[in-house]
Structure formats: structure tokens, C-alpha cells
Write a protein that holds these residues in place. Structure first.
Motif, short mmCIF file in Angstrom:
data_model
loop_
_atom_site.label_atom_id
_atom_site.label_comp_id
_atom_site.label_asym_id
_atom_site.label_seq_id
_atom_site.Cartn_x
_atom_site.Cartn_y
_atom_site.Cartn_z
N THR A 1 20.41 18.25 46.18
CA THR A 1 21.41 18.53 47.21
C THR A 1 22.81 18.25 46.67
O THR A 1 23.08 17.15 46.18
N PRO A 2 23.72 19.22 46.76
CA PRO A 2 25.10 18.98 46.30
C PRO A 2 25.79 17.94 47.19
O PRO A 2 25.56 17.91 48.40
N LEU A 3 26.61 17.10 46.58
CA LEU A 3 27.33 16.10 47.37
C LEU A 3 28.20 16.76 48.43
O LEU A 3 28.37 16.22 49.52
N ALA A 4 28.74 17.91 48.12
CA ALA A 4 29.61 18.61 49.06
C ALA A 4 28.87 18.98 50.35
O ALA A 4 29.50 19.16 51.39
N ALA A 5 27.56 19.08 50.32
CA ALA A 5 26.78 19.45 51.50
C ALA A 5 26.46 18.26 52.40
O ALA A 5 25.97 18.43 53.51
N SER B 1 28.38 15.96 54.02
CA SER B 1 29.15 15.71 55.23
C SER B 1 28.64 16.51 56.41
O SER B 1 28.74 16.07 57.55
N SER C 1 33.49 10.47 56.13
CA SER C 1 34.05 10.53 54.78
C SER C 1 32.99 10.00 53.84
O SER C 1 32.36 8.97 54.12
N GLU D 1 28.21 21.26 39.68
CA GLU D 1 28.51 20.52 40.89
C GLU D 1 27.68 19.24 40.94
O GLU D 1 26.51 19.24 40.59
N THR E 1 25.36 16.35 42.26
CA THR E 1 24.27 16.32 43.23
C THR E 1 23.86 14.88 43.51
O THR E 1 24.33 13.95 42.85
N MET F 1 34.15 12.34 44.68
CA MET F 1 33.25 13.47 44.54
C MET F 1 33.83 14.55 43.65
O MET F 1 33.14 15.47 43.29
N THR F 2 35.10 14.45 43.31
CA THR F 2 35.72 15.48 42.50
C THR F 2 35.39 15.35 41.02
O THR F 2 35.80 16.16 40.22
N GLN G 1 31.95 8.82 49.87
CA GLN G 1 32.38 8.45 48.53
C GLN G 1 31.14 8.11 47.73
O GLN G 1 30.29 7.34 48.18
#
Length: 102
Positions: A47-51, A53, A72, A11, A13, A3-4, A74
Motif C-alpha cells: 500500500t502506498p503511503l499516499a493512500a 490518509s 496527518s 513511491e 509503501t 513521506m516525500t 508521518q
């Protein structure tokens, strides 16, 4: 592919991924999800991937009375070259179809 991965200074998505692997840290269960399958969890293309989890849980752990929130994620990102080739094939197919009609 994590995700980085930076995507032109913005960011990442859901619209940027082909699929997402979700693994429960507690029980080890994992599953690949297509972006469309995540709609029922309130996930949209922007939607951001960071959201993610915070929105996804492990149903097996939840059924066992555990929180199931330790997941987790990926992401498998869309390959730009692959997308470009697919778009080119689509456009070529449309042009052929239009020339047949003319």
C-alpha cells in the motif's frame, strides 16, 4: 522524515517504514502505528503511503459525531544501514548454527 522521501525512483509503501505517526488535525490526538497494526484497516505492505490518509480516521472524533478524516501522517522509514547490519547478524547467526550441527 517525511513521506516525500524518494526511494530509488518509486513511491514509498508501508513495507518501507518502521512505524507511522497518525495525528488528527481536528482534535490533536496522535498515535504511532506499526505496519502490522494497520492490517485491520485494509493496509498491506505494498500500500502506498499516499493512500493511507484516505483509510485512517480518528476514532475519538468519530465518536463525537465528527468525520474524523482530517489526519496527518508521518512515516519513520527503515534505515538501510540498520537493515543491512540486522540481516548480516541474522545470516552470521544462521551460519554459526549450521556449523554447530555439522
Amino acid at each position: 522524515m517525511g513521506m516525500t522521501m524518494a526511494l530509488a525512483g518509486r513511491e514509498a509503501t508501508i513495507a518501507d517504514v518502521v512505524s507511522i505517526a497518525v495525528e488528527c488535525i481536528d482534535c490533536g490526538r496522535n498515535r504511532w502505528w506499526k505496519p502490522a497494526e494497520l492490517k485491520r484497516h485494509g493496509v498491506r505492505p505494498e500500500t502506498p503511503l499516499a493512500a493511507l490518509s484516505g483509510r485512517l480516521i480518528c476514532k475519538a472524533c468519530r465518536a463525537d459525531g465528527l468525520p474524523g478524516a482530517a489526519v496527518s501522517i508521518q512515516a519513520a522509514f527503515i534505515d538501510d544501514r540498520q537493515r543491512t547490519r540486522a540481516e548480516a547478524r541474522l545470516l552470521n547467526g544462521r551460519e554459526l548454527e549450521q556449523s554447530r550441527r555439522a
